[in-house]
Design an enzyme around this catalytic site. Sequence first.
Site, PDB file in Angstrom:
ATOM      1  N   HIS A   1       0.792  -1.140   0.010  1.00 26.29           N
ATOM      2  CA  HIS A   1       0.062  -0.162   0.127  1.00 26.29           C
ATOM      3  C   HIS A   1       0.918   1.171   0.071  1.00 26.29           C
ATOM      4  O   HIS A   1       0.394   2.293   0.188  1.00 26.29           O
ATOM      5  CB  HIS A   1      -0.955  -0.068   1.168  1.00 26.29           C
ATOM      6  CG  HIS A   1      -1.925  -0.995   1.359  1.00 26.29           C
ATOM      7  ND1 HIS A   1      -3.236  -0.963   0.768  1.00 26.29           N
ATOM      8  CD2 HIS A   1      -2.033  -2.342   1.766  1.00 26.29           C
ATOM      9  CE1 HIS A   1      -3.941  -1.975   0.927  1.00 26.29           C
ATOM     10  NE2 HIS A   1      -2.977  -2.899   1.591  1.00 26.29           N
TER      11      HIS A   1
ATOM     12  N   LYS B   1      -8.359  13.691   4.685  1.00 27.71           N
ATOM     13  CA  LYS B   1      -7.477  12.680   4.744  1.00 27.71           C
ATOM     14  C   LYS B   1      -6.294  12.973   5.916  1.00 27.71           C
ATOM     15  O   LYS B   1      -6.126  14.017   6.535  1.00 27.71           O
ATOM     16  CB  LYS B   1      -6.696  12.500   3.381  1.00 27.71           C
ATOM     17  CG  LYS B   1      -5.908  14.023   2.890  1.00 27.71           C
ATOM     18  CD  LYS B   1      -5.442  13.763   1.496  1.00 27.71           C
ATOM     19  CE  LYS B   1      -6.326  13.840   0.255  1.00 27.71           C
ATOM     20  NZ  LYS B   1      -6.543  12.829  -0.310  1.00 27.71           N
ATOM     21  N   ARG B   2      -5.591  11.897   6.292  1.00 25.70           N
ATOM     22  CA  ARG B   2      -4.330  11.999   7.076  1.00 25.70           C
ATOM     23  C   ARG B   2      -3.539  13.167   6.506  1.00 25.70           C
ATOM     24  O   ARG B   2      -3.525  13.316   5.384  1.00 25.70           O
ATOM     25  CB  ARG B   2      -3.357  10.928   7.163  1.00 25.70           C
ATOM     26  CG  ARG B   2      -4.098   9.820   7.840  1.00 25.70           C
ATOM     27  CD  ARG B   2      -4.567   9.970   9.012  1.00 25.70           C
ATOM     28  NE  ARG B   2      -3.333  10.065  10.300  1.00 25.70           N
ATOM     29  CZ  ARG B   2      -3.051   9.059  10.956  1.00 25.70           C
ATOM     30  NH1 ARG B   2      -3.541   8.097  11.215  1.00 25.70           N
ATOM     31  NH2 ARG B   2      -1.980   9.391  11.788  1.00 25.70           N
TER      32      ARG B   2
ATOM     33  N   LYS C   1       0.875  14.509   0.939  1.00 26.34           N
ATOM     34  CA  LYS C   1      -0.500  14.803   0.450  1.00 26.34           C
ATOM     35  C   LYS C   1      -0.723  16.289   0.049  1.00 26.34           C
ATOM     36  O   LYS C   1      -1.695  16.667  -0.193  1.00 26.34           O
ATOM     37  CB  LYS C   1      -1.406  14.271   1.257  1.00 26.34           C
ATOM     38  CG  LYS C   1      -1.459  12.654   1.719  1.00 26.34           C
ATOM     39  CD  LYS C   1      -2.435  12.190   2.806  1.00 26.34           C
ATOM     40  CE  LYS C   1      -2.399  10.711   3.054  1.00 26.34           C
ATOM     41  NZ  LYS C   1      -3.106   9.971   2.033  1.00 26.34           N
TER      42      LYS C   1
ATOM     43  N   THR D   1      -8.436   6.489  -1.692  1.00 25.54           N
ATOM     44  CA  THR D   1     -10.074   5.968  -1.730  1.00 25.54           C
ATOM     45  C   THR D   1     -10.952   6.930  -1.467  1.00 25.54           C
ATOM     46  O   THR D   1     -12.136   6.863  -1.936  1.00 25.54           O
ATOM     47  CB  THR D   1     -10.273   4.847  -0.725  1.00 25.54           C
ATOM     48  OG1 THR D   1      -9.655   5.238   0.470  1.00 25.54           O
ATOM     49  CG2 THR D   1      -9.467   3.472  -1.116  1.00 25.54           C
TER      50      THR D   1
ATOM     51  N   LYS E   1     -14.806   8.035  -3.028  1.00 29.61           N
ATOM     52  CA  LYS E   1     -16.178   8.305  -2.461  1.00 29.61           C
ATOM     53  C   LYS E   1     -16.702   9.754  -2.865  1.00 29.61           C
ATOM     54  O   LYS E   1     -17.982   9.869  -2.958  1.00 29.61           O
ATOM     55  CB  LYS E   1     -15.736   8.559  -0.812  1.00 29.61           C
ATOM     56  CG  LYS E   1     -15.532   7.336  -0.103  1.00 29.61           C
ATOM     57  CD  LYS E   1     -14.692   7.290   0.984  1.00 29.61           C
ATOM     58  CE  LYS E   1     -14.059   6.084   1.291  1.00 29.61           C
ATOM     59  NZ  LYS E   1     -13.271   6.248   2.682  1.00 29.61           N
TER      60      LYS E   1
HETATM   61  C1  26W Z   1       4.189   0.687   9.838  1.00 24.69           C
HETATM   62  C2  26W Z   1       3.480   2.071   9.924  1.00 24.69           C
HETATM   63  C3  26W Z   1       2.656   2.036   8.895  1.00 24.69           C
HETATM   64  C4  26W Z   1       1.058   2.081   9.139  1.00 24.69           C
HETATM   65  C5  26W Z   1       0.147   2.014   8.038  1.00 24.69           C
HETATM   66  C6  26W Z   1       3.035   2.127   7.568  1.00 24.69           C
HETATM   67  C7  26W Z   1       2.001   2.413   6.475  1.00 24.69           C
HETATM   68  C8  26W Z   1       0.584   2.381   6.771  1.00 24.69           C
HETATM   69  C9  26W Z   1      -0.244   2.133   5.666  1.00 24.69           C
HETATM   70  C10 26W Z   1       0.215   1.518   4.426  1.00 24.69           C
HETATM   71  C11 26W Z   1      -0.760   3.660   5.252  1.00 24.69           C
HETATM   72  C12 26W Z   1      -2.092   3.333   4.371  1.00 24.69           C
HETATM   73  O1  26W Z   1      -3.115   3.775   5.083  1.00 24.69           O
HETATM   74  N1  26W Z   1      -1.778   3.706   3.150  1.00 24.69           N
HETATM   75  C13 26W Z   1      -3.000   3.982   2.372  1.00 24.69           C
HETATM   76  O2  26W Z   1      -3.602   2.668   1.696  1.00 24.69           O
HETATM   77  C14 26W Z   1      -4.753   2.919   1.044  1.00 24.69           C
HETATM   78  C15 26W Z   1      -5.265   1.726   0.761  1.00 24.69           C
HETATM   79  O3  26W Z   1      -4.870   0.825  -0.149  1.00 24.69           O
HETATM   80  C16 26W Z   1      -4.326   3.862  -0.148  1.00 24.69           C
HETATM   81  O4  26W Z   1      -5.692   4.206  -0.882  1.00 24.69           O
HETATM   82  C17 26W Z   1      -3.612   5.153   0.027  1.00 24.69           C
HETATM   83  O5  26W Z   1      -2.948   5.721  -0.925  1.00 24.69           O
HETATM   84  C18 26W Z   1      -2.527   4.507   0.856  1.00 24.69           C
HETATM   85  O6  26W Z   1      -1.574   5.842   1.424  1.00 24.69           O
END
Ligand code: 26W
Length: 832
Positions: A376, A565-566, A571, A673, A677
């Site tokens: 992701h 969003k975060r 971003k 995503t 929406k």
């Molecule tokens: C280890 C810390 C950590 C925690 C969460 C690293 C990375 C993450 C996730 C990968 C962050 C995340 O939510 N990524 C998002 O995933 C969505 C679903 O696929 C995508 O639509 C977003 O672009 C992506 O940033």
Amino acid sequence: MSTQDQTSLDVINHRVSKRLTNDKAGLETDFLHYLQNNLGRELTSEVDYKLKALAYTVRDRLMGNWKQTWLSYRENTNKRAYYLSMEFLIGRSLVNNMLNLGIENQATEALRELGLSIEEIEEAEIDAGLGNGGLGRLAACFMDSCATLQLPVMGYGLRYEYGMFRQRIQNGFQVEEPDHWLGFGYYPWEVQRREYTRRVKFGGYCRPYTDPHTGHLIVHWENDEEVLAVPFDVPIPGYKNHTVNTLRLWDAAADEAFKLSEFNAGSYFEAVAAKNEAENITMVLYPNDSSENGKELRLRQQYFLVSASLQDVVEQWVKHHNADFTRFAESNVFQLNDTHPSLAVAELMRILVDEQHLGWDEAWHIVTHTMAYTNHTLLPEALEKWSGDLMRKLLPRPLDIIEEINHRFLAQVAQKWPGDMERQRRLSIFDEHGMVRMAYLAIVGSFSVNGVAALHSQLLKDGLFNDFYQLWPERFNNKTNGVTQRRWMAGCNPGLRDLLNTNIGEDWVTDLSQLSQLETYLQDSDFRQKWAQVKLQNKQRLADLIKKDTGLTVNPTSMFDVQVKRIHEYKRQLLNALHVVHLYARIKRGATQNMTPRVVVFGGKAAPGYHMAKAIIKLINNVAQVVNNDPGVGDLLKVVFIPNYRVSAMEVICPGTDLSEQISTAGKEASGTGNMKFMMNGAVTIGTLDGANVEIREAVGDEHFFLFGLQTEQVQDLIGRYQPQSYIDNDVDLQAVLNLLEVGHFNQFEPGIFDDILASIKSPQDEWMTLADFRSYVEVQEQVAQAYQDAERWVTMSIMNSARSGMFSTDRTMSEYNRDIWHLKPIQVQTD
Ligand code: 26W
């Protein structure tokens, strides 16, 4: 049990299930029963009790089908899939469950008859916020679609006691508060199943010994501490189809009997206190997305999830197949949601080799035919690495296994590229500092590796995982994300839902491609007017939320320009903020001719340790403070930061949005995503060619999408020779914006607080190249403003966006996972 007993039990069962009718009267009776006879409350009592009574009434109606689903899957020898995820961002469940059961209207009526407003009750439900953002919400949308598609898929996750923190804004700063979402009671949607408790090992050491009977070498993991994993099951109903799938969330508990006997009487107190260490494992969700911090507790969480879930699956298998594993690989598949559960590769090896006594090769064949990995993110700081030393201490046996996997893997690399030591070094699961690269472990152990949007999957093959792509091209594939239209249209936008139902029928709820029928209404002035009316009502609803949460009054006829969003530098909320300052500067110098009144809405949480993200929140709030209180600005510009952005807030925000901001630096957002929406709900996008924006633009047509900014390749080419000063020198608007910030116009009594932000965007090292895209962003925003003034053109764009959003349903995404990766047969749940 005798046949006689069975028959009378059937009669009773029949009577019990028939008691539960879905008509108004049946729902009303049960609601009152729970409120009065179970909870001991009156119609006039606090709303929380009414919520609970209604939730139980609804849950009762899921139970029979839940059991039937469970039985159909168990009887069935067909393949099943397991979605392993550290996050499930569920949000509220009441509306969704009533919608999928098809009892929404009857429930509304029943409560109205009792003089109650169902909306007020729905509003009282606390979000289950067991996730950070996109990745967690995606998992929840996947669960909904799998149940609707009747796919035998089970989710496995953690039951955090504290979910994503609540965000409060104090003097413009983010303040985090604990989210004790379970409250004093418990979650009405869960069922504890202590009978499936599993034990997870930590610590200790490994001791090899030879089995006296077989002569085989066996490894014992000894002197470990065991933590109990207690499952709580959450029902996931499909849309009006009798399927109710299961999301199983593990809760960590100490094994009291074991612990207390270990200590002598004198350490009774310490023994009881030691319980905490075990129970800490599922205490709190780590609030970081996109930057890992290597904390031991996080590693414990990951192993806890993986070990409990795999034991769960394997033990059920052994129970029904007598430890015959020949068909295990063709009957089970595990989808890993990013690398967070990638220890599954080692843990399944451990279970099969150490506990089920399979040979290494047989076990490895099973692992590499059942594991599939989804990536992701491309951001290097988000790629997980765990120290080998920490693993040695906490997970000695899994680490042994990872070393063996790597050893055999590098031998394979040496065969493909003889003598290429550099290649071996690059591909090794262990880096030069003895850190375990979790993504590499996941790829080596999986038969499928996918990205989450076309561009992202291509970048994985070209860049990050190129060596692996050369080795195993057939493993790589794309699965573009989606969102469920049940929650993100039918549930959260009743105005639009009714308009669609009367004009194109109801099939879109399970077949989103039906939305293309909307194109036949483009010339229908009556329909267009109704479309605009629905949007306006939804904007009023959003305006009410803004009023309630910030005190600010906004005009619903202004353009609602939204970025939620975060908060992250990639971003580029900053780019949006610079544009806001630019509009403000324009107004101040009187250049307001032909200006479109805008409400610019921001929302999102910053990771508590991410200083720059927190500074961005403060900047937005300070800009809002100045702009909103300047009498010369009036309705031309309002700036809002909605506090505590979460799933239930988005359910009000996306229906009420005109302009969707998707403005990440090209190549950095894996998919997005939220963008989908907004599109479904008739917002128009301003965006870069990044993530799924590329596919959104392709679907809607470039005349209905506002594109700006550098493309991925251009961003990559600029690295090393990026000169932000050159953009400043050539742009008087940018100069004016930076000048306002530099003279402290937005921080008059807080000197210096934005210095870091200014330094970062003016630095040639700025990875996100914010200033490089400023000019094209401002120009395209001006085109947006003009388009909005042409009300007819805007309605056309709005309808087109919704009409062409069909492919962004997770129903499509899940069908593709199933077609290419899982190969499950849909199972029709039998009912009597
Ligand atoms: C280890 C810390 C950590 C925690 C969460 C690293 C990375 C993450 C996730 C990968 C962050 C995340 O939510 N990524 C998002 O995933 C969505 C679903 O696929 C995508 O639509 C977003 O672009 C992506 O940033």
